[in-house]
Design a protein around this motif. Structure first.
Motif, PDB file in Angstrom:
ATOM      1  N   SER A 159       7.909  11.355   7.643  1.00  0.00           N
ATOM      2  CA  SER A 159       6.752  11.845   6.873  1.00  0.00           C
ATOM      3  C   SER A 159       6.925  11.544   5.390  1.00  0.00           C
ATOM      4  CB  SER A 159       6.558  13.346   7.085  1.00  0.00           C
ATOM      5  OG  SER A 159       7.666  14.063   6.572  1.00  0.00           O
ATOM      6  N   ASP A 160       8.180  11.539   4.918  1.00  0.00           N
ATOM      7  CA  ASP A 160       8.502  11.216   3.528  1.00  0.00           C
ATOM      8  C   ASP A 160       9.607  10.157   3.570  1.00  0.00           C
ATOM      9  OD1 ASP A 160       9.837  11.119   0.989  1.00  0.00           O
ATOM     10  OD2 ASP A 160       8.983  13.081   0.491  1.00  0.00           O
ATOM     11  N   TYR A 161       9.201   8.917   3.409  1.00  0.00           N
ATOM     12  CA  TYR A 161      10.126   7.789   3.588  1.00  0.00           C
ATOM     13  C   TYR A 161      11.357   7.899   2.691  1.00  0.00           C
ATOM     14  CZ  TYR A 161      11.880   3.004   3.679  1.00  0.00           C
ATOM     15  OH  TYR A 161      12.686   1.905   3.786  1.00  0.00           O
ATOM     16  N   GLU A 162      11.173   8.175   1.401  1.00  0.00           N
ATOM     17  CA  GLU A 162      12.311   8.215   0.475  1.00  0.00           C
ATOM     18  C   GLU A 162      13.285   9.340   0.824  1.00  0.00           C
ATOM     19  OE1 GLU A 162      13.239   5.915  -1.633  1.00  0.00           O
ATOM     20  OE2 GLU A 162      11.463   4.738  -1.172  1.00  0.00           O
ATOM     21  N   THR A 163      12.765  10.495   1.213  1.00  0.00           N
ATOM     22  CA  THR A 163      13.624  11.612   1.610  1.00  0.00           C
ATOM     23  C   THR A 163      14.433  11.252   2.853  1.00  0.00           C
ATOM     24  OG1 THR A 163      12.137  13.248   0.641  1.00  0.00           O
ATOM     25  CG2 THR A 163      13.641  14.034   2.356  1.00  0.00           C
ATOM     26  N   SER A 164      13.777  10.668   3.845  1.00  0.00           N
ATOM     27  CA  SER A 164      14.473  10.292   5.077  1.00  0.00           C
ATOM     28  C   SER A 164      15.446   9.143   4.845  1.00  0.00           C
ATOM     29  CB  SER A 164      13.461   9.931   6.169  1.00  0.00           C
ATOM     30  OG  SER A 164      12.771  11.092   6.580  1.00  0.00           O
ATOM     31  N   LYS A 165      15.070   8.193   4.004  1.00  0.00           N
ATOM     32  CA  LYS A 165      15.980   7.088   3.672  1.00  0.00           C
ATOM     33  C   LYS A 165      17.265   7.644   3.055  1.00  0.00           C
ATOM     34  CE  LYS A 165      16.349   3.034   0.677  1.00  0.00           C
ATOM     35  NZ  LYS A 165      15.634   2.178  -0.294  1.00  0.00           N
ATOM     36  N   ARG A 166      17.122   8.561   2.112  1.00  0.00           N
ATOM     37  CA  ARG A 166      18.290   9.174   1.479  1.00  0.00           C
ATOM     38  C   ARG A 166      19.132   9.927   2.516  1.00  0.00           C
ATOM     39  NH1 ARG A 166      19.658  14.015   0.084  1.00  0.00           N
ATOM     40  NH2 ARG A 166      21.196  14.367  -1.504  1.00  0.00           N
ATOM     41  N   PHE A 167      18.490  10.679   3.395  1.00  0.00           N
ATOM     42  CA  PHE A 167      19.188  11.455   4.419  1.00  0.00           C
ATOM     43  C   PHE A 167      20.030  10.543   5.319  1.00  0.00           C
ATOM     44  CE2 PHE A 167      19.362  13.300   8.696  1.00  0.00           C
ATOM     45  CZ  PHE A 167      19.943  14.524   8.425  1.00  0.00           C
ATOM     46  N   TYR A 168      19.409   9.498   5.845  1.00  0.00           N
ATOM     47  CA  TYR A 168      20.109   8.632   6.805  1.00  0.00           C
ATOM     48  C   TYR A 168      21.164   7.737   6.139  1.00  0.00           C
ATOM     49  CZ  TYR A 168      17.256  10.151  10.692  1.00  0.00           C
ATOM     50  OH  TYR A 168      16.670  10.915  11.675  1.00  0.00           O
ATOM     51  N   THR A 169      20.951   7.367   4.880  1.00  0.00           N
ATOM     52  CA  THR A 169      21.927   6.483   4.221  1.00  0.00           C
ATOM     53  C   THR A 169      22.977   7.253   3.439  1.00  0.00           C
ATOM     54  OG1 THR A 169      20.481   6.187   2.291  1.00  0.00           O
ATOM     55  CG2 THR A 169      20.321   4.540   4.066  1.00  0.00           C
ATOM     56  N   GLU A 170      22.551   8.189   2.594  1.00  0.00           N
ATOM     57  CA  GLU A 170      23.500   8.885   1.725  1.00  0.00           C
ATOM     58  C   GLU A 170      24.192  10.063   2.402  1.00  0.00           C
ATOM     59  OE1 GLU A 170      21.757   9.815  -2.080  1.00  0.00           O
ATOM     60  OE2 GLU A 170      20.758   7.859  -2.167  1.00  0.00           O
ATOM     61  N   ILE A 171      23.488  10.793   3.244  1.00  0.00           N
ATOM     62  CA  ILE A 171      24.089  11.957   3.895  1.00  0.00           C
ATOM     63  C   ILE A 171      24.777  11.564   5.193  1.00  0.00           C
ATOM     64  CG2 ILE A 171      23.623  14.218   4.937  1.00  0.00           C
ATOM     65  CD1 ILE A 171      21.470  14.595   2.757  1.00  0.00           C
ATOM     66  N   LEU A 172      24.086  10.800   6.069  1.00  0.00           N
ATOM     67  CA  LEU A 172      24.718  10.369   7.319  1.00  0.00           C
ATOM     68  C   LEU A 172      25.573   9.115   7.146  1.00  0.00           C
ATOM     69  CD1 LEU A 172      22.034  11.022  10.078  1.00  0.00           C
ATOM     70  CD2 LEU A 172      23.857  12.509   9.248  1.00  0.00           C
ATOM     71  N   GLY A 173      25.352   8.373   6.076  1.00  0.00           N
ATOM     72  CA  GLY A 173      26.183   7.205   5.788  1.00  0.00           C
ATOM     73  C   GLY A 173      25.879   5.962   6.599  1.00  0.00           C
ATOM     74  N   LEU A 174      24.659   5.841   7.114  1.00  0.00           N
ATOM     75  CA  LEU A 174      24.308   4.632   7.867  1.00  0.00           C
ATOM     76  C   LEU A 174      24.083   3.468   6.906  1.00  0.00           C
ATOM     77  CD1 LEU A 174      21.896   6.058  10.583  1.00  0.00           C
ATOM     78  CD2 LEU A 174      24.372   5.769  10.673  1.00  0.00           C
ATOM     79  N   GLU A 175      24.448   2.294   7.359  1.00  0.00           N
ATOM     80  CA  GLU A 175      24.372   1.077   6.544  1.00  0.00           C
ATOM     81  C   GLU A 175      22.974   0.468   6.591  1.00  0.00           C
ATOM     82  OE1 GLU A 175      25.990  -3.530   6.817  1.00  0.00           O
ATOM     83  OE2 GLU A 175      26.748  -2.024   8.209  1.00  0.00           O
ATOM     84  N   ILE A 176      22.452   0.100   5.417  1.00  0.00           N
ATOM     85  CA  ILE A 176      21.164  -0.598   5.367  1.00  0.00           C
ATOM     86  C   ILE A 176      21.382  -2.051   5.755  1.00  0.00           C
ATOM     87  CG2 ILE A 176      19.276  -1.414   3.892  1.00  0.00           C
ATOM     88  CD1 ILE A 176      19.641   1.134   2.220  1.00  0.00           C
TER      89      ILE A 176
END
Length: 128
Positions: free
Chosen positions: A13-30
């Protein structure tokens, strides 16, 4: 036929929030990030250790998820971790609410749940 896991697609629903969650918090690689002008949509490919990906999308005017994990369809995502206490502490330090630890009655392994920014249930499953 041989099948192997490739990806799970999530619409945020909020791309930037979810992007931060999955990359910075969960540490998934872009792997790749693309803006698709015709769809007014972002597509973010995120790599998961051991293969597989999460495709994170943004779309304008998407409906909310109507049911909880027991509905037909995708129930939750599960990530394997070596140290569930460390992983849960990392998530908690980033403001993520973690459910109480449980033990899988069949395997004896510990697991817990938390939610992504849109409420999608995510499981941590400890494999030692």
């Amino acid at each position: 036929m041989t099948l192997a896991f490739h990806h799970v697609a999530i619409i945020a629903s909020d791309y930037e929030t979810s992007k931060r969650f999955y990359t910075e918090i969960l540490g998934l690689e872009i792997i790749n990030e693309t803006y698709r002008e015709a769809r007014k949509s972002w597509k973010l490919d995120l790599g998961i250790e051991g293969g597989g990906q999460i495709e994170l999308f943004s779309f304008p005017d998407t409906p909310d998820r109507l049911t909880q994990p027991e509905a037909c369809g995708l129930r939750h995502l599960a990530f394997r971790v070596a140290d569930i206490d460390e992983a849960a502490a990392d998530l908690s330090s980033n403001g993520v609410t973690i459910e109480p630890m449980r033990v899988d009655e069949n395997t004896g392994c510990r697991f817990t749940f938390f939610a992504d920014p849109d409420g999608l249930p995510i499981e941590l499953y400890e494999i030692v």
